[in-house]
Scaffold this active site. Structure first.
Site, PDB file in Angstrom:
ATOM      1  N   SER A 320       0.855  -1.195   0.000  1.00  0.00           N
ATOM      2  CA  SER A 320       0.000   0.000   0.000  1.00  0.00           C
ATOM      3  C   SER A 320       0.887   1.240   0.000  1.00  0.00           C
ATOM      4  CB  SER A 320      -0.860   0.036   1.266  1.00  0.00           C
ATOM      5  OG  SER A 320      -0.087   0.452   2.378  1.00  0.00           O
ATOM      6  N   ASP A 321       0.326   2.375  -0.358  1.00  0.00           N
ATOM      7  CA  ASP A 321       1.050   3.621  -0.127  1.00  0.00           C
ATOM      8  C   ASP A 321       1.000   3.931   1.377  1.00  0.00           C
ATOM      9  OD1 ASP A 321       2.493   5.949  -0.397  1.00  0.00           O
ATOM     10  OD2 ASP A 321       1.339   6.694  -2.080  1.00  0.00           O
ATOM     11  N   TRP A 322       1.704   4.983   1.751  1.00  0.00           N
ATOM     12  CA  TRP A 322       1.888   5.354   3.160  1.00  0.00           C
ATOM     13  C   TRP A 322       0.540   5.475   3.884  1.00  0.00           C
ATOM     14  CZ3 TRP A 322       6.544   6.908   5.764  1.00  0.00           C
ATOM     15  CH2 TRP A 322       6.318   7.443   7.048  1.00  0.00           C
TER      16      TRP A 322
END
Ligand code: BGC
Length: 797
Positions: A320-322
């Site tokens: 996932s992104d941050w």
């Protein structure tokens, strides 16, 4: 006609398949990579992008399967979930989690990956815990945003793409891989392959611009560069293609904003660079922050499972992104952390970056039957596969002395300078006082003033603080060339603030000079993440400085430093010479000096349409025609004139850009002969069978003569566009389908030839599949997206 530089046959296919089948996928992959090879001139051994992955040493290597299963078979559920958990143990690039007990967690097998740790000693110390203290000794995967070089700083990705030279991108990524891996980092969150049609979006700086075809070529080049011929070589790093998908379409250009993208637009424009990267063997992908048609990309089974896994057969890791898993709560599709984790995991996100929600909830999902053990196993397989493919089990540690030897190698620094030289786009070069183009400059200039806040070596933030290596600023490079006493330097104004005194001193400096180099633009942190802008002009007092300096009557060369095109219409009207330098990296100063004095002939071309005003955004060349196209009206007739009013236009601004996609000047000039095509009739049925491609032959050959009509040798990026009319879904007014860089000597002509394979003519149709359809076809071979002579043909049923 004198014979010019012989150029190889070339065609770059649409990276999407018409009807995917194994042999077709393989063939298309080979053709795509073969083209890039020809374009780049890299040796044959590296021509096939997916080959390293298929042949061994990549994530698709069948030899990995048994090893993955053997490790998986020994893991407890808690250890499995640990592999799906990632934390930032260094500088934050988003809201932190407040967690710091990484050492204990690693020892318990509860962490699969860490990022933002950049000290090799620290990396080894975490790795020792993983390999020596955790029960199964599974190494940690260390990641970082290495986006335009690790320490040796290359131009920002937008600049690198402006080279239209995938070989430079591949070599730059190879240098980045060598430097980062020597520091212990084996995973980069790069390339960003988001299509960016709106210059307000700050992250335009991180990608390859607005075109899916160019974006696909560049995406594959980055992957080849990072991952090398073998992913398990100690100097290779795993690529992570991001942000999957649609992030660049953020409404209003405002970062993290929602996106609405029809399947047609998604398939034809936003997905192709991701698909090209998967075909090139990328080890991983990152799911994006944005919601896509109401479903956040980090909880979207259609894109993450149906397209990525089922249609494309991707076997690597999705991270996932941050905190994007946690952000499903504010997105409004999860009332709590447990639901957020469930939605992301079941949609196909394997690894949770930072949010800690997988750590907190996955175990309970299995015991309560929300997720099956098989689903957990599948996600863990993706992580183990990447770790094994990287050879991390055999070589988990970094030689702590290695970084010093690998960083800032002379060849790397030289490459950064070459990349910068090729990334500059000459936007304007009108006559100077001598009655000839102002650039290049004569060598005997006695008194040169360098004015502006961007002249002293703007370094653009990467993952690691850069700019520490050897750098020569533009004024220093000019002084080296002309002699110390011949270059004066004035600030004029700050980027975001300025005083009357500074401005007056700069004007006085200009008055005493023979010529002024004006270095204006954005601060490096005004583009990139969380740096959307509603105004695209020069910030604060820079426009005032510009106009004051031009009013001195001295010849002025404007160099724009920015992560996006800037709307400076006054400058384009009044300044004789303008160069877009982007953020050029550590070689920027010398590269600019060499360009200004003509050692280098500029050859970069725009990869984004340059707007006249912010109100035109989103602005992109490959738009649909609409039912009321303005054709040639474009403010040439007043809006009160009724026939020209009720068309798709603004009443106060042209539709056309300031400079079109693909545009870029040179110190020489090129003339293009007519576009010639090998056939006027194609058959949709034959194109869909792919018969021409199967026999190795193209469906169509298009060629044109390109003559250097000036007095210097120059490199020209020759572009091929098509338009299809009469299809079941509306198609863009032009679509790039090929390009080649050719070097042509003065007076010589190069015959530039493109081979168009069947996939080039496939569109996403009203039955939701890629296919060629009966259509009228126009083909242009041209210097940019707005010119060129058309050749007409037809696709029959
Ligand atoms: C960015 C990603 C980046 C990640 C890790 C996020 O805020 O959107 O592009 O890879 O942080 O630093």
């Amino acid at each position: 006609m004198r014979s010019g530089v012989r150029v190889p046959l070339i065609s770059c296919p649409h990276p999407q398949k018409i009807r995917p089948s194994a042999w077709r996928l393989a063939l298309a992959a080979l053709v795509l990579s073969g083209i890039c090879l020809i374009l780049s001139g890299t040796p044959l051994r590296s021509q096939s992008a997916p080959a390293p992955a298929k042949a061994g040493g990549g994530i698709d290597d069948a030899n990995l399967d048994a090893r993955v299963e053997s490790i998986l078979g020994r893991m407890t559920l808690e250890e499995k979930i640990g592999q799906l958990v990632q934390y930032s143990a260094g500088q934050p690039t988003g809201p932190g989690t407040g967690r710091s007990d990484y050492e204990d967690m690693i020892a318990r097998g509860q962490v699969g990956s860490l990022f933002n740790v950049v000290d090799p000693h620290q990396i080894n110390s975490y790795q020792h815990i993983a390999v020596e203290k955790s029960r199964l000794h599974i190494p940690i995967l260390f990641g970082l945003d290495v986006i335009h070089g690790f320490k040796t700083e290359f131009p920002i990705p937008l600049g690198l793409a402006s080279t239209w030279d995938p070989s430079i991108v591949e070599k730059a990524s190879r240098v980045a891989a060598r430097e980062a891996s020597a520091d212990g980092i084996r995973w980069t969150f790069s390339p960003m392959v988001d299509i960016a049609r709106d210059a307000r979006w700050g992250r335009m700086a991180e990608g390859a611009g607005e075109d899916p075809f160019l974006g696909s070529v560049m995406a594959a080049a980055y992957v080849r560069g990072y991952q090398g011929t073998r992913l398990d070589a100690p100097d290779s790093i795993a690529a992570c293609v991001k942000h999957y998908v649609g992030y660049g379409a953020a409404e209003g250009g405002r970062d993290y904003n929602s996106t609405e993208i029809s399947q047609h637009t998604l398939r034809q424009f936003y997905l192709p660079p991701f698909h090209a990267a998967v075909q090139a063997g990328t080890a991983s992908l990152m799911s994006a922050f944005n919601s896509l048609n109401g479903v956040p990309s980090t909880a979207n089974p259609f894109t993450l499972k149906q397209i990525l896994r089922k249609e494309w057969g991707f076997r690597g890791l999705v991270v996932s992104d941050w905190d994007a898993v946690g952000e499903l709560i504010p997105h409004g599709i999860a009332p709590d952390g447990a639901t957020a984790a469930r939605k992301a995991f079941l949609a196909g996100v394997d690894m949770d970056m930072v949010s800690s929600l997988y750590h907190d909830h996955l175990q309970q999902f299995v015991t309560s039957g929300v997720a099956t053990p098989a689903e957990i196993d599948e996600a863990v397989r993706h992580v183990l596969r990447v770790k094994l493919a990287l050879g991390l089990f055999e070589h988990p540690f970094v030689d702590e002395g290695a970084a010093a030897k690998a960083l800032y190698q002379p060849e790397s620094i030289a490459l950064a300078q070459t990349a910068a030289e090729r990334s500059f786009v000459l936007l304007k070069n009108a006559n100077g006082p001598a009655g000839k183009p102002l650039l290049p400059l004569a060598s005997g200039i006695q008194n040169l003033a360098v004015i502006g806040p961007l002249a002293d070596d703007p370094s653009y933030p990467g993952g690691v603080p850069q700019g520490a290596g050897p750098r020569v600023s533009l004024p220093a490079a000019l002084a080296q060339r002309l002699g110390e006493g011949h270059v004066s330097r004035f600030q004029g104004t700050g980027i975001l603030n300025g005083s009357d005194e500074e401005l007056a001193a700069a004007v006085a400096g200009a008055q005493n000079a023979d010529l002024v180099i004006l270095a204006l633009g954005e601060a490096p942190d005004m583009s990139g993440e969380a740096a959307s802008r509603a105004h695209l002009g020069l910030p604060v007092r820079q426009e005032e400085l510009l106009e004051a300096i031009v009013r001195t009557g001295k010849p002025v060369i404007l160099i724009l430093f920015s992560g996006r095109p800037l709307t400076v219409p006054w400058a384009f009207e009044h300044v004789p010479a303008v160069i877009a330098a982007w953020f050029p990296g550590s070689g920027g100063g010398p590269a600019l000096a060499r360009t200004l004095f003509g050692d280098v002939n500029p050859s970069g071309k725009l990869v984004v349409s340059w707007p006249r005003s912010v109100g035109q955004e989103p602005l992109y060349y490959n738009a649909l025609n609409t039912g009321r196209p303005p054709d040639d009206v474009d403010l040439t007739r007043p809006p009160t004139d009724i026939p020209s009013r009720y068309v798709s236009r603004y009443i106060d601004q042209q539709n056309s850009p300031q400079f079109p996609f693909g545009y870029g000047g040179s110190y020489t000039s090129f003339s293009y002969g007519p576009t010639k095509i090998s056939t006027q009739k194609l058959s949709a049925e034959a194109l869909n069978r792919g018969s021409a491609a199967a026999t190795g032959g193209p469906a169509m050959i298009a060629e044109a003569d390109v003559t250097n009509t000036g007095s210097r040798t120059g490199e020209e990026t020759v572009q091929l566009y098509i338009q299809l009319r009469g299809t079941s879904t509306a198609q863009p007014v032009r679509a790039l389908k090929g390009f080649q860089r050719v070097t042509v000597a003065p007076g010589e002509t190069a015959r530039v030839k493109f081979e168009l394979i069947p996939e080039v003519f496939a569109i996403w149709n009203d039955k939701n599949e890629f296919a060629a359809e009966p259509a009228k076809l126009t083909v242009w071979i041209s210097p940019d997206s707005a010119h060129g002579s058309p050749a007409e043909a037809e696709i029959l049923p």
